[in-house]
Design a protein around this motif. Structure first.
Motif, PDB file in Angstrom:
ATOM      1  N   UNK A   1       0.835  -1.197   0.000  1.00  9.13           N
ATOM      2  CA  UNK A   1       0.000   0.000   0.000  1.00  9.13           C
ATOM      3  C   UNK A   1       0.874   1.253   0.000  1.00  9.13           C
ATOM      4  N   UNK A   2       0.528   2.226  -0.843  1.00  6.03           N
ATOM      5  CA  UNK A   2       1.294   3.464  -0.940  1.00  6.03           C
ATOM      6  C   UNK A   2       1.100   4.306   0.319  1.00  6.03           C
ATOM      7  N   UNK A   3       2.104   5.113   0.629  1.00  2.06           N
ATOM      8  CA  UNK A   3       2.026   6.002   1.783  1.00  2.06           C
ATOM      9  C   UNK A   3       0.865   6.979   1.615  1.00  2.06           C
ATOM     10  N   UNK A   4       0.728   7.530   0.414  1.00  2.70           N
ATOM     11  CA  UNK A   4      -0.365   8.464   0.125  1.00  2.70           C
ATOM     12  C   UNK A   4      -1.261   7.856  -0.947  1.00  2.70           C
ATOM     13  N   UNK A   5      -2.525   7.715  -0.638  1.00  2.00           N
ATOM     14  CA  UNK A   5      -3.530   7.188  -1.573  1.00  2.00           C
ATOM     15  C   UNK A   5      -4.474   8.320  -1.967  1.00  2.00           C
ATOM     16  N   UNK A   6      -5.099   8.233  -3.150  1.00  2.00           N
ATOM     17  CA  UNK A   6      -6.092   9.254  -3.516  1.00  2.00           C
ATOM     18  C   UNK A   6      -7.194   9.340  -2.462  1.00  2.00           C
ATOM     19  N   UNK A   7      -7.532  10.556  -2.102  1.00  2.00           N
ATOM     20  CA  UNK A   7      -8.551  10.782  -1.077  1.00  2.00           C
ATOM     21  C   UNK A   7      -9.270  12.089  -1.400  1.00  2.00           C
ATOM     22  N   UNK A  55      -0.753  17.033 -16.787  1.00  2.00           N
ATOM     23  CA  UNK A  55      -0.006  15.810 -17.107  1.00  2.00           C
ATOM     24  C   UNK A  55       1.252  15.679 -16.251  1.00  2.00           C
ATOM     25  N   UNK A  56       1.958  16.795 -16.032  1.00  2.00           N
ATOM     26  CA  UNK A  56       3.161  16.779 -15.192  1.00  2.00           C
ATOM     27  C   UNK A  56       2.785  16.412 -13.752  1.00  2.00           C
ATOM     28  N   UNK A  57       1.690  16.989 -13.254  1.00  2.00           N
ATOM     29  CA  UNK A  57       1.242  16.693 -11.886  1.00  2.00           C
ATOM     30  C   UNK A  57       0.860  15.225 -11.742  1.00  2.00           C
ATOM     31  N   UNK A  58       0.173  14.675 -12.746  1.00  2.63           N
ATOM     32  CA  UNK A  58      -0.240  13.270 -12.686  1.00  2.63           C
ATOM     33  C   UNK A  58       0.968  12.345 -12.818  1.00  2.63           C
ATOM     34  N   UNK A  63       5.040   8.618 -10.386  1.00  5.88           N
ATOM     35  CA  UNK A  63       6.463   8.296 -10.200  1.00  5.88           C
ATOM     36  C   UNK A  63       6.994   8.610  -8.814  1.00  5.88           C
ATOM     37  N   UNK A  64       6.421   9.647  -8.169  1.00  3.64           N
ATOM     38  CA  UNK A  64       7.023  10.125  -6.925  1.00  3.64           C
ATOM     39  C   UNK A  64       6.079  10.069  -5.735  1.00  3.64           C
ATOM     40  N   UNK A  65       4.888   9.555  -5.926  1.00  2.00           N
ATOM     41  CA  UNK A  65       3.962   9.444  -4.811  1.00  2.00           C
ATOM     42  C   UNK A  65       3.297  10.739  -4.408  1.00  2.00           C
ATOM     43  N   UNK A  66       3.382  11.772  -5.257  1.00  2.00           N
ATOM     44  CA  UNK A  66       2.707  13.032  -4.953  1.00  2.00           C
ATOM     45  C   UNK A  66       1.192  12.827  -5.041  1.00  2.00           C
ATOM     46  N   UNK A  67       0.442  13.768  -4.495  1.00  2.00           N
ATOM     47  CA  UNK A  67      -1.012  13.698  -4.602  1.00  2.00           C
ATOM     48  C   UNK A  67      -1.558  15.086  -4.913  1.00  2.00           C
ATOM     49  N   UNK A  68      -1.809  15.378  -6.205  1.00  2.00           N
ATOM     50  CA  UNK A  68      -2.363  16.682  -6.576  1.00  2.00           C
ATOM     51  C   UNK A  68      -3.885  16.691  -6.429  1.00  2.00           C
ATOM     52  N   UNK A  80     -11.693  26.395  -7.925  1.00  2.00           N
ATOM     53  CA  UNK A  80     -11.060  27.693  -7.682  1.00  2.00           C
ATOM     54  C   UNK A  80      -9.551  27.590  -7.497  1.00  2.00           C
ATOM     55  N   UNK A  81      -8.980  26.397  -7.687  1.00  2.00           N
ATOM     56  CA  UNK A  81      -7.539  26.304  -7.542  1.00  2.00           C
ATOM     57  C   UNK A  81      -7.023  24.886  -7.493  1.00  2.00           C
ATOM     58  N   UNK A  82      -5.772  24.789  -7.090  1.00  2.00           N
ATOM     59  CA  UNK A  82      -5.026  23.527  -7.079  1.00  2.00           C
ATOM     60  C   UNK A  82      -4.087  23.528  -5.881  1.00  2.00           C
ATOM     61  N   UNK A  83      -3.765  22.339  -5.388  1.00  2.00           N
ATOM     62  CA  UNK A  83      -2.744  22.172  -4.354  1.00  2.00           C
ATOM     63  C   UNK A  83      -2.270  20.735  -4.407  1.00  2.00           C
ATOM     64  N   UNK A  84      -1.191  20.414  -3.706  1.00  2.00           N
ATOM     65  CA  UNK A  84      -0.765  19.009  -3.694  1.00  2.00           C
ATOM     66  C   UNK A  84       0.176  18.694  -2.538  1.00  2.00           C
ATOM     67  N   UNK A  85       0.173  17.415  -2.182  1.00  2.00           N
ATOM     68  CA  UNK A  85       1.246  16.841  -1.380  1.00  2.00           C
ATOM     69  C   UNK A  85       2.337  16.446  -2.366  1.00  2.00           C
ATOM     70  N   UNK A  86       3.589  16.729  -2.044  1.00  2.00           N
ATOM     71  CA  UNK A  86       4.699  16.254  -2.880  1.00  2.00           C
ATOM     72  C   UNK A  86       5.961  16.211  -2.037  1.00  2.00           C
ATOM     73  N   UNK A  87       7.091  15.922  -2.668  1.00  2.00           N
ATOM     74  CA  UNK A  87       8.324  15.638  -1.918  1.00  2.00           C
ATOM     75  C   UNK A  87       8.008  14.669  -0.785  1.00  2.00           C
ATOM     76  N   UNK A  88       7.297  13.618  -1.155  1.00  2.00           N
ATOM     77  CA  UNK A  88       6.831  12.625  -0.187  1.00  2.00           C
ATOM     78  C   UNK A  88       8.014  11.768   0.266  1.00  2.00           C
ATOM     79  N   UNK A  89       8.207  11.699   1.572  1.00  2.00           N
ATOM     80  CA  UNK A  89       9.276  10.898   2.162  1.00  2.00           C
ATOM     81  C   UNK A  89       8.625   9.940   3.157  1.00  2.00           C
TER      82      UNK A  89
END
Length: 197
Positions: A1-7, A55-58, A63-68, A80-89
């Motif tokens: 299971x991935x550390x971050x899953x779509x939610x 496409x870059x965000x997806x 590849x890196x476990x980010x979640x946009x 009204x906007x965008x945000x994301x988890x990234x640099x996931x460690x």
């Protein structure tokens, strides 16, 4: 299971939904409100490059476990906007919250505060993170002030940290909230949301 899953994270003012290709037109409309791509110290895509931005965000998610996420305003259902988890460690239980931008009409509203509360709650209480980071351009004073208002503390300035699309060099200001600070930060953010506007 991935550390971050779509939610999907739902609050009173806004809902965070996993970013998908079908959000392109809605994000174009959001970015057009304020012509956000014209702010030289941000990386908001202009309408003609929004598909590539998604496409870059997806790709980063795969590849890196980010979640946009897209940010949807609950009152009218508009994006009204965008945000994301990234640099996931996952090993060190750390994430960064960033790539955040809002349509002009959503800036300085309860939406950003609530989105940060939802993302931080998920990070500390579901993912058991020990730290959450925020980074911004030295010259993005509005972003720096907003991050500090959340209760994050400034850790460092990384000089000549990145090359910007226009060739300029970005000094990056690093902030963080650590797990021991989270209960007080959570109370502070909830207080901000609960007080009369």
């Amino acid at each position: 299971m991935a550390f971050i899953e779509p939610v999907t994270l739902k609050g009173n003012h806004a809902t965070l939904e996993p970013l998908a290709l079908q959000h392109e037109e809605a994000l174009k409309r959001a970015a057009t409100d304020g012509e956000l791509w014209r702010l030289w110290y941000t990386s908001v895509a202009p309408p003609e490059k929004m598909a590539e931005y998604i496409e870059v965000a997806l790709d980063m998610r795969e590849r890196q476990g980010a979640m946009p996420f897209i940010v949807r305003e609950n009152a009218d259902g508009e994006t009204v906007g965008c945000t994301r988890y990234f640099n996931v460690d996952a090993i060190n239980r750390r994430v960064e919250i960033g790539h955040t931008w809002y349509a002009k009409r959503a800036q300085r509203t309860a939406i950003n505060t609530e989105c940060k509360l939802m993302l931080l709650t998920h990070a500390f209480e579901k993912l058991a993170c020990i730290a959450v980071e925020f980074r911004t351009h030295w010259f993005n004073h509005a972003s720096r002030e907003a991050i500090a208002r959340l209760g994050a503390k400034q850790d460092a300035v990384l000089r000549n940290h990145q090359l910007m699309p226009d060739g300029s060099k970005r000094d990056t200001v690093v902030f963080s909230i650590i797990d021991g600070e989270w209960p007080a930060v959570k109370r502070h953010l909830q207080f901000q949301l609960d007080r009369p506007r």
